[in-house]
Scaffold this motif. Structure first.
Motif, PDB file in Angstrom:
ATOM      1  N   ARG A 103       0.820  -1.220   0.000  1.00 27.95           N
ATOM      2  CA  ARG A 103       0.000   0.000   0.000  1.00 27.95           C
ATOM      3  C   ARG A 103       0.857   1.274   0.000  1.00 27.95           C
ATOM      4  NH1 ARG A 103      -5.629   0.123   0.528  1.00 27.95           N
ATOM      5  NH2 ARG A 103      -6.287   2.239   0.061  1.00 27.95           N
ATOM      6  N   LYS A 104       1.936   1.268   0.762  1.00 31.35           N
ATOM      7  CA  LYS A 104       2.783   2.465   0.826  1.00 31.35           C
ATOM      8  C   LYS A 104       3.419   2.772  -0.520  1.00 31.35           C
ATOM      9  CE  LYS A 104       3.928   2.291   5.756  1.00 31.35           C
ATOM     10  NZ  LYS A 104       5.019   2.177   6.760  1.00 31.35           N
ATOM     11  N   ARG A 105       3.902   1.731  -1.205  1.00 25.80           N
ATOM     12  CA  ARG A 105       4.532   1.948  -2.512  1.00 25.80           C
ATOM     13  C   ARG A 105       3.493   2.415  -3.527  1.00 25.80           C
ATOM     14  NH1 ARG A 105       9.792  -0.096  -3.106  1.00 25.80           N
ATOM     15  NH2 ARG A 105       9.496   0.077  -5.359  1.00 25.80           N
ATOM     16  N   LEU A 106       2.296   1.839  -3.441  1.00 30.68           N
ATOM     17  CA  LEU A 106       1.234   2.241  -4.371  1.00 30.68           C
ATOM     18  C   LEU A 106       0.889   3.716  -4.173  1.00 30.68           C
ATOM     19  CD1 LEU A 106      -1.986   0.307  -5.229  1.00 30.68           C
ATOM     20  CD2 LEU A 106      -2.156   2.642  -4.414  1.00 30.68           C
ATOM     21  N   GLU A 107       0.732   4.135  -2.921  1.00 36.65           N
ATOM     22  CA  GLU A 107       0.314   5.503  -2.636  1.00 36.65           C
ATOM     23  C   GLU A 107       1.380   6.524  -3.025  1.00 36.65           C
ATOM     24  OE1 GLU A 107      -0.663   5.297   1.479  1.00 36.65           O
ATOM     25  OE2 GLU A 107      -2.683   4.500   1.128  1.00 36.65           O
ATOM     26  N   SER A 108       2.646   6.100  -3.019  1.00 34.80           N
ATOM     27  CA  SER A 108       3.726   7.029  -3.373  1.00 34.80           C
ATOM     28  C   SER A 108       4.111   6.950  -4.850  1.00 34.80           C
ATOM     29  CB  SER A 108       4.960   6.751  -2.510  1.00 34.80           C
ATOM     30  OG  SER A 108       5.455   5.446  -2.748  1.00 34.80           O
ATOM     31  N   SER A 109       3.457   6.065  -5.604  1.00 36.42           N
ATOM     32  CA  SER A 109       3.786   5.886  -7.013  1.00 36.42           C
ATOM     33  C   SER A 109       3.385   7.115  -7.815  1.00 36.42           C
ATOM     34  CB  SER A 109       3.083   4.642  -7.558  1.00 36.42           C
ATOM     35  OG  SER A 109       3.239   4.555  -8.956  1.00 36.42           O
ATOM     36  N   ASP A 110       4.279   7.580  -8.699  1.00 34.00           N
ATOM     37  CA  ASP A 110       3.945   8.707  -9.567  1.00 34.00           C
ATOM     38  C   ASP A 110       3.129   8.274 -10.778  1.00 34.00           C
ATOM     39  OD1 ASP A 110       5.897   7.285 -10.887  1.00 34.00           O
ATOM     40  OD2 ASP A 110       6.992   9.060 -11.588  1.00 34.00           O
ATOM     41  N   LYS A 111       2.884   6.976 -10.855  1.00 34.96           N
ATOM     42  CA  LYS A 111       2.108   6.458 -11.988  1.00 34.96           C
ATOM     43  C   LYS A 111       0.609   6.477 -11.706  1.00 34.96           C
ATOM     44  CE  LYS A 111       5.997   3.311 -12.622  1.00 34.96           C
ATOM     45  NZ  LYS A 111       6.538   3.536 -11.260  1.00 34.96           N
ATOM     46  N   LEU A 112       0.248   6.817 -10.458  1.00 32.64           N
ATOM     47  CA  LEU A 112      -1.147   6.825 -10.046  1.00 32.64           C
ATOM     48  C   LEU A 112      -1.455   8.095  -9.258  1.00 32.64           C
ATOM     49  CD1 LEU A 112      -1.407   3.147  -8.691  1.00 32.64           C
ATOM     50  CD2 LEU A 112      -2.167   3.955 -10.937  1.00 32.64           C
ATOM     51  N   GLU A 113      -2.710   8.515  -9.337  1.00 32.97           N
ATOM     52  CA  GLU A 113      -3.185   9.605  -8.484  1.00 32.97           C
ATOM     53  C   GLU A 113      -4.585   9.265  -8.004  1.00 32.97           C
ATOM     54  OE1 GLU A 113      -3.106  13.072 -10.920  1.00 32.97           O
ATOM     55  OE2 GLU A 113      -4.817  12.466 -12.159  1.00 32.97           O
ATOM     56  N   LEU A 114      -4.852   9.567  -6.725  1.00 29.45           N
ATOM     57  CA  LEU A 114      -6.146   9.214  -6.149  1.00 29.45           C
ATOM     58  C   LEU A 114      -7.264   9.977  -6.852  1.00 29.45           C
ATOM     59  CD1 LEU A 114      -7.580   7.589  -3.918  1.00 29.45           C
ATOM     60  CD2 LEU A 114      -7.381   9.608  -2.445  1.00 29.45           C
ATOM     61  N   ALA A 115      -8.230   9.238  -7.356  1.00 28.60           N
ATOM     62  CA  ALA A 115      -9.348   9.848  -8.077  1.00 28.60           C
ATOM     63  C   ALA A 115     -10.631   9.851  -7.257  1.00 28.60           C
ATOM     64  CB  ALA A 115      -9.593   9.110  -9.396  1.00 28.60           C
ATOM     65  N   HIS A 116     -10.820   8.810  -6.454  1.00 27.55           N
ATOM     66  CA  HIS A 116     -12.077   8.701  -5.709  1.00 27.55           C
ATOM     67  C   HIS A 116     -11.896   7.679  -4.597  1.00 27.55           C
ATOM     68  CE1 HIS A 116     -16.324   9.588  -5.347  1.00 27.55           C
ATOM     69  NE2 HIS A 116     -16.636   8.305  -5.330  1.00 27.55           N
ATOM     70  N   LYS A 117     -12.591   7.898  -3.494  1.00 25.55           N
ATOM     71  CA  LYS A 117     -12.541   6.952  -2.382  1.00 25.55           C
ATOM     72  C   LYS A 117     -13.950   6.754  -1.854  1.00 25.55           C
ATOM     73  CE  LYS A 117      -9.919   5.708   1.727  1.00 25.55           C
ATOM     74  NZ  LYS A 117      -8.768   6.059   2.609  1.00 25.55           N
ATOM     75  N   ILE A 118     -14.339   5.485  -1.736  1.00 24.57           N
ATOM     76  CA  ILE A 118     -15.676   5.145  -1.253  1.00 24.57           C
ATOM     77  C   ILE A 118     -15.512   4.097  -0.168  1.00 24.57           C
ATOM     78  CG2 ILE A 118     -17.977   4.312  -1.861  1.00 24.57           C
ATOM     79  CD1 ILE A 118     -17.365   5.062  -4.749  1.00 24.57           C
TER      80      ILE A 118
END
Length: 690
Positions: free
Chosen positions: A656-671
């Motif tokens: 999860r930490k690596r995913l959240e810090s990845s520059d290949k992704l940005e948070l779009a929505h959280k439900i």
């Protein structure tokens, strides 16, 4: 409405074939096997429509089912020999009844087209309605109120069914693919008859595939089991109360609901149909209509092969027992006619698939024997361990969370084990003739279970590879046996008590030859077991396990809906395959997903490996190789992760930490528990520009 349509689609086409038989026990036997007959019609249509160059979508198959059933009934009305024609000595030289007027020939032909009404007795209506209601109630208790069915394989089936709907084709090559976009073949054989039925119900109702699958687990399978067991017991001389008790017992005794803990809906429902198919086989060989019943029995067999293939083995053993137990003369000509009709009706639907069927076992990976060389421990596992006979069969033998200190579990064992120990007396007591086929099948398959659990011989490994060497699948295949035999043991107790009363009580002479002691004993056992099973301490552990393997909560539906509304046309969504229940976004909401069915051994894995490369790259796994080109190739727009995991499947494929810090992704929505990330240009970066 979706649930009712799913039930109708599963039952009505097969039930129409019942009108090919005269009113009475033969028609009732066919109606008991209606779901299996429907699967046979599905198999016949789905294999031959493509061969004939005709449309082969789910609704085209449904139309073909109804047409085939109608033609079969019409043919049965026109070909009347051995069915409705008067005795030969009451006919004139032209073949008309001797007392009929000369112009009655055409009227007689029209009369043949009528479908005579059948009215069951009140006792039988009550006898089948009560266990049906009980089984459905327990099904709802266990599996109702979930966002989607539990388990790993339910998501596989959801994917396959959605592929059938998307491609409007029932071909295995259309459904069994590596993904919903850029698909590659993942298996050359997969039994898809049930999936086609699910696709039909979903298209007709406009409802969700998950609802249709749940309907099969809660309604179709349990009702098929009740009808099958009730029909078998009544056909072999059991009274309505005893038959109703035998039909109700498997709902709480045996792994009926455990079968779907991994999502294998067909693993639960195929054994539910076994008794009815075995009865058709027996009646075909020893009844008055060998060809017609043989054709129906063979059609059922083909349907099971294309639903949950290895269940035909248990059905064959059970059928041999039924064949020996059912009343009727042994006439070689009838037996030969029945056998020929069964072979014909079983082979014709499968002819286009014989090649892939023969090589299907090469695509299977079989687990090694769990207790290699330990026959004593294997016997204990299969026979003497009391955990095998607990209510709902949960947890499985060896489960660490087994709670023998629960009063309901203890009382249930004290009731069930003595009854099972008495059940072998069915072999010598005439009134228990109805239990003999179930006892024989249970003994044979328990012995096979002991053998394949401890032996790695070529024969054992070949046989066990049919169920991938997973021993619990054998128990699921034979699960109705436990409840039926417990009722048989209770009847033995009732007969013993009745016999003692006639010896010690002067006023008990009326019990000689009476059915009352057997009925009372069977009814009391089942009522007590049902009461024990209804106590929350009995069913909540299994319900909790099922719930832990299913998406739970409104956040899932909201997330699926958000993806359906925001995902751009043609784009796919990446996720940790089935691990976090995101697969239902495709099955229920048509959101194209990255992962489909992994390629089975012997098929190229390159396409599937590239999907994992894209996933590893986007979530920034430590060992990821640059895969922006794969992200573009599969047109990945979002990555979805959650916090609830499928128990016992595998570890996460991301941190999860690596995913959240990845520059290949940005948070779009959280439900709620679910986070949806948008793929950035860095994630789509491709050195070749491809």
């Amino acid at each position: 409405m979706t649930t009712l349509i799913a039930l109708a689609v599963a039952v009505v086409p097969g039930a129409l074939l019942g009108f090919a038989l005269p009113p009475g026990r033969y028609r009732w036997a066919a109606w008991a096997a209606a779901p299996a007959l429907t699967l046979g019609l599905v198999t016949l249509a789905m294999t031959w429509l493509p061969q004939l160059g005709l449309p082969d979508g789910p609704l085209a198959v449904l139309a073909a089912e109804v047409l085939l059933a109608g033609l079969a009934v019409l043919a049965s009305r026109l070909v009347t020999r051995g069915l409705v024609e008067p005795d030969a000595d009451s006919r004139d030289a032209d073949g008309r009844p001797a007392d009929a007027p000369a112009d009655a020939g055409w009227r007689a032909r029209l009369t043949r087209l009528r479908l005579p009404a059948v009215r069951p007795g009140r006792a039988d209506v009550i006898g089948i309605a009560i266990p049906a209601a009980i089984s459905v109630a327990f099904g709802w208790l266990m599996l109702g109120r979930l966002v989607a069915p539990p388990g790993w394989d339910a998501m596989n089936h959801g994917f396959l069914t959605r592929r059938i709907m998307d491609t409007d084709s029932v071909l295995i090559s259309s459904a069994c693919t590596s993904g919903s976009t850029e698909p590659a073949l993942s298996c050359s054989f997969y039994p898809l008859a049930a999936n086609v039925s699910w696709a039909q119900a979903a298209e007709l109702s406009g409802g969700r595939i998950s609802t249709v699958l749940s309907a099969w687990s809660i309604l179709v399978g349990p009702l098929a089991l009740v009808a099958a067991v009730y029909a078998c017991v009544r056909a072999l001389g059991g009274r309505p109360v005893v038959a109703a008790s035998a039909a109700a017992a498997p709902a709480v005794l045996g792994p009926m609901w455990m079968s779907v803990i991994t999502g294998r809906i067909t693993e639960q429902t195929a054994p539910c149909m076994a008794g009815a198919i075995a009865l058709l086989i027996a009646l075909a060989a020893r009844g008055a209509h060998p060809v017609r019943l043989g054709l129906l029995a063979g059609l059922c067999g083909a349907g099971i092969v294309m639903t949950h293939t290895y269940d035909v083995l248990f059905i064959a053993v059970l059928a041999i027992g039924m064949l020996l137990a059912v009343r009727g003369r042994w006439v070689l000509r009838r037996v030969a006619a029945a056998a020929g009709a069964m072979v014909l009706a079983g082979l014709v639907p499968l002819l286009p698939l014989l090649g892939v069927l023969a090589g299907a076992n090469g695509e299977r990976l079989s687990n090694p024997p769990a207790l290699l060389g330990k026959y004593g421990e294997s016997f204990e596992y299969w026979v003497t361990d009391p955990q095998r006979y607990v209510l709902f069969a949960y947890p499985g033998v060896g489960g660490a969370d087994f709670q023998l200190n629960e009063p309901t579990i203890q009382v249930g064992l004290w009731l069930v084990i003595p009854c099972l120990l008495l059940s072998p007396l069915c072999l010598v007591l005439p009134r228990l003739r109805w239990a003999r086929p179930w006892f024989a099948a249970g003994v044979v398959w328990t012995a096979i279970g002991v053998w394949t659990t401890a032996s790695d011989s070529a024969a054992a490994m070949t046989l066990s590879s049919l169920w991938y060497g997973v021993r619990e699948r054998v128990r699921s295949m034979i699960f109705p046996v436990y409840g039926v035999l417990a009722v048989a043991g209770a009847v033995v107790l009732g007969l013993a008590v009745g016999w003692l009363l006639t010896r010690v009580a002067a006023k008990a002479g009326s019990l000689r030859g009476s059915e009352a002691p057997a009925a009372v004993a069977a009814g009391v056992l089942v009522v007590v077991l049902l009461g024990l099973a209804a106590v929350p301490a009995s069913w909540q552990p299994l319900r909790g396990a099922l719930k832990g393997r299913a998406p739970v909560g409104a956040s899932y539906e909201k997330a699926y809906r958000w993806l359906a509304e925001n995902n751009r046309p043609g784009a796919t969504v990446a996720y940790d395959r089935h691990h976090e229940f995101i697969t239902w976004a495709y099955a229920d909401y048509e959101v194209p997903l990255l992962f489909g069915i992994p390629p089975l051994p012997g098929l190229p894995a390159e396409n599937y490996d590239r999907r994992w490369d894209a996933w590893n790259w986007l979530v920034d796994n430590a060992d990821a190789r640059p895969a922006g080109c794969e992200v573009r190739r599969f047109n990945i727009s979002y990555v979805v992760v959650g916090t609830r995991n499928m128990p016992g499947a595998w570890d996460k494929h991301y941190e999860r930490k690596r995913l959240e810090s990845s520059d290949k992704l940005e948070l779009a929505h959280k439900i709620g528990r679910i986070s949806i990330y948008r793929v950035t240009e860095a994630g789509r970066s491709c050195a070749t520009g491809g």
